[in-house]
Design an enzyme around this catalytic site. Structure first.
Site, PDB file in Angstrom:
ATOM      1  N   TYR A   6      86.513   0.127  41.500  1.00 52.52           N
ATOM      2  CA  TYR A   6      86.296  -0.005  42.929  1.00 52.52           C
ATOM      3  C   TYR A   6      85.424   1.741  43.419  1.00 52.52           C
ATOM      4  O   TYR A   6      85.657   1.879  44.047  1.00 52.52           O
ATOM      5  CB  TYR A   6      87.760   0.679  42.558  1.00 52.52           C
ATOM      6  CG  TYR A   6      88.773   0.507  41.621  1.00 52.52           C
ATOM      7  CD1 TYR A   6      89.203  -0.696  42.234  1.00 52.52           C
ATOM      8  CD2 TYR A   6      89.337   0.857  39.849  1.00 52.52           C
ATOM      9  CE1 TYR A   6      90.503  -1.610  40.898  1.00 52.52           C
ATOM     10  CE2 TYR A   6      90.271   0.719  39.058  1.00 52.52           C
ATOM     11  CZ  TYR A   6      90.577  -0.962  39.869  1.00 52.52           C
ATOM     12  OH  TYR A   6      91.049  -1.689  38.837  1.00 52.52           O
TER      13      TYR A   6
ATOM     14  N   ARG B  30      99.704   6.454  38.459  1.00 52.69           N
ATOM     15  CA  ARG B  30      98.373   7.324  38.200  1.00 52.69           C
ATOM     16  C   ARG B  30      98.953   8.936  38.561  1.00 52.69           C
ATOM     17  O   ARG B  30      99.127  10.149  38.736  1.00 52.69           O
ATOM     18  CB  ARG B  30      97.579   6.808  39.314  1.00 52.69           C
ATOM     19  CG  ARG B  30      96.986   7.576  40.627  1.00 52.69           C
ATOM     20  CD  ARG B  30      95.996   7.419  41.706  1.00 52.69           C
ATOM     21  NE  ARG B  30      96.522   5.729  41.402  1.00 52.69           N
ATOM     22  CZ  ARG B  30      95.663   5.358  41.208  1.00 52.69           C
ATOM     23  NH1 ARG B  30      94.225   4.803  41.011  1.00 52.69           N
ATOM     24  NH2 ARG B  30      95.872   3.161  41.252  1.00 52.69           N
TER      25      ARG B  30
ATOM     26  N   CYS C 143      75.243  -1.557  28.284  1.00 50.18           N
ATOM     27  CA  CYS C 143      73.951  -2.322  28.883  1.00 50.18           C
ATOM     28  C   CYS C 143      73.891  -2.562  29.975  1.00 50.18           C
ATOM     29  O   CYS C 143      74.173  -4.182  29.772  1.00 50.18           O
ATOM     30  CB  CYS C 143      73.468  -3.208  26.994  1.00 50.18           C
ATOM     31  SG  CYS C 143      72.783  -2.536  25.637  1.00 50.18           S
TER      32      CYS C 143
END
Ligand code: LLP
Length: 457
Positions: A357, A317, A384
């Site tokens: 998370y 990341r 939905c």
């Protein structure tokens, strides 16, 4: 058509420890790519490209990836970790262009399936610079790894030892690491903590499973044990847990030397380095992480009387997250009681992270300057279920309305790699922006793509 925006204000620094506050109203861009600039009529440019233009040209939702930001982050790691193999964790996001960028910058690659591996090798990534992970590697994963010649396979369970050995030809030898669990709790959420014995990854040092597996591997002539691996979790904001884990793993290296008379030459400390998703949040400071890990490694190896192993780190990341921006179009605005819902044309299908998370983002209106008083709004998706939330209780202009564009920064990691086609909504395209040019890297998933998998009645 591409767009250049000349005469833009001075850059804000990349990889802030605590997000800095740039001059004027650019403050809210502190977690954006360093190339982000305020442009006319409420627009923002990234990599010299107008976001409003990207939305116009490629449609929404769309993901942008700032090539310069990815490359600069690779360089930051290489500077912070000299004499270290910096290996990009491909699970954060993978596509052919990105593979080229990280390879050109001199990084290796961490993959965790035959799929990631095939994409990398067919793109020309050198297999010897690839590490294969996985707590439950399939026969296909293992045979692809051997066929394509990956540099390292990380053994994650006792079962894998004989299984992998049996697949290697009699005259062959595969370099392996053992993933060990040091008993260190770190990481922003239970789902991404992997340093303790109560989760599925690795072999425990505490209960002796790691030591047992090591002895068995050393008995297998087709396996060449070159080192230990340890990844304690993700979105870790401080250096301390890495140092604790490091000391325990060095302790195991010393124990191995004592018991087996061998010196393992490699140590892979995994990834998990935190990024800031909102201004003011803490990102792990990479230069300081590099300096302190290398110092601790030298000190603890000297104390244990063993040579310093070659270090590997596996950031995912921190290399790509802050380089990505997600761009959506507002479809509906609903005021119910005291709440305002701003519904956009994407959602949990392209970003499941708030739902999984509890990650909080800082969305921003793009392409229109609003003078309206801010309101507290919840940016939701089009799917939905009520849990389809992208950003709860954030400040948005009070006059936000359908047709507006909303951008969410720090969208480069674990959005599209975890995306689904929930509700038969196709996954968004990825557009690289660099030096005033925008180019498509991954096209939008079409309805035809989705429907073509259904082979009939
Ligand atoms: N190395 C290994 C062995 C890993 O399992 C991971 C991440 C990394 C490196 C890279 O970690 P990073 O630097 O990207 O934190 N889907 C979650 C993250 C799962 C991470 C899985 N393993 C999220 O969206 O936060």
């Amino acid at each position: 058509m591409t767009t250049t925006l000349p005469g833009l204000p001075a850059p804000v620094p990349a990889m802030p420890h605590v997000a800095p506050v740039p001059p004027g109203n650019a403050a809210s861009l502190s977690v954006w790519p360093a190339s982000a600039r305020l442009a006319s009529r409420g627009d923002v440019a990234v990599g010299g490209v107008s976001l409003a233009e990207v939305a116009e040209r490629f449609g929404t939702p769309v993901y942008l990836l700032d090539e310069g930001e990815v490359r600069e982050r690779c360089r930051t790691y290489l500077r912070a970790f000299p004499d270290t193999d910096v290996v990009y964790a491909a699970k954060a996001f993978l596509c052919r262009a990105l593979l080229h960028w990280v390879q050109e910058e001199g990084l290796g690659l961490d993959v965790c399936s035959a799929g990631e591996l095939e994409l990398a090798v067919t793109t020309g990534f050198p297999p010897e610079r690839i590490v294969l992970h996985g707590n439950a590697k399939s026969p296909d994963d293992l045979s692809a790894a051997l066929r394509l010649g990956v540099g390292r396979i990380v053994i994650d369970s006792a079962w894998e030892i004989a299984r992998l050995s049996a697949l290697i030809p009699a005259d062959g030898r595969q370099k392996v690491l053992v993933r060990v669990v040091p008993g260190v709790s770190a990481g922003s959420h239970a789902a991404i903590r992997t340093g303790t014995d109560d989760q599925k990854f690795g072999l425990s040092i505490t209960d002796g499973s790691a030591q047992h597996a090591i002895a068995r591997i050393l008995d297998q002539p087709r396996l060449e044990l070159v080192g230990l691996h340890c990844h304690i979790g993700s979105q870790i904001t401080t250096v301390k847990p890495y140092l604790t884990a490091l000391r325990r793993v060095v302790g195991l290296l010393a124990q191995i030397r004592l018991q087996h008379g061998i010196v393992l030459p490699e140590l892979d400390l995994g990834g998990g380095h935190a990024v800031a998703h909102r201004p003011g949040e803490t990102a792990l400071d990479i230069p300081s992480l590099g300096a302190r890990i290398r110092r601790e490694l030298a000190t603890s190896c000297a104390a244990a009387g063993i040579p310093v192993p070659r270090l590997t780190v596996e950031p995912g990341r921190a290399l790509v997250g802050p380089a990505g921006v997600a761009l959506y179009r507002v479809l509906a605005v609903k005021r119910t009681g005291d709440r305002t819902f701003v519904a956009v044309d994407g959602g949990m299908s392209d970003n499941p992270r708030p739902a999984l998370y509890g990650v909080r983002y800082a969305p921003r209106l793009i392409g229109r300057r609003s003078t309206a008083e801010p309101c507290t709004a919840t940016v939701v998706g089009r799917h939905c279920e009520a849990g389809d939330v992208l950003a709860a209780d954030v400040a948005m202009p009070g006059d936000i309305r359908p047709g507006d564009l909303v951008a969410i920064p720090v969208a480069g990691a674990y959005h599209l790699s975890m995306a689904s086609s929930y509700n038969a909504v196709g996954r968004p395209p990825v557009v690289a922006v660099h030096d005033g040019r925008a180019r498509l890297l991954v096209r939008r998933e079409s309805l035809a793509d989705i429907n073509s998998r259904d082979v009939g009645l």
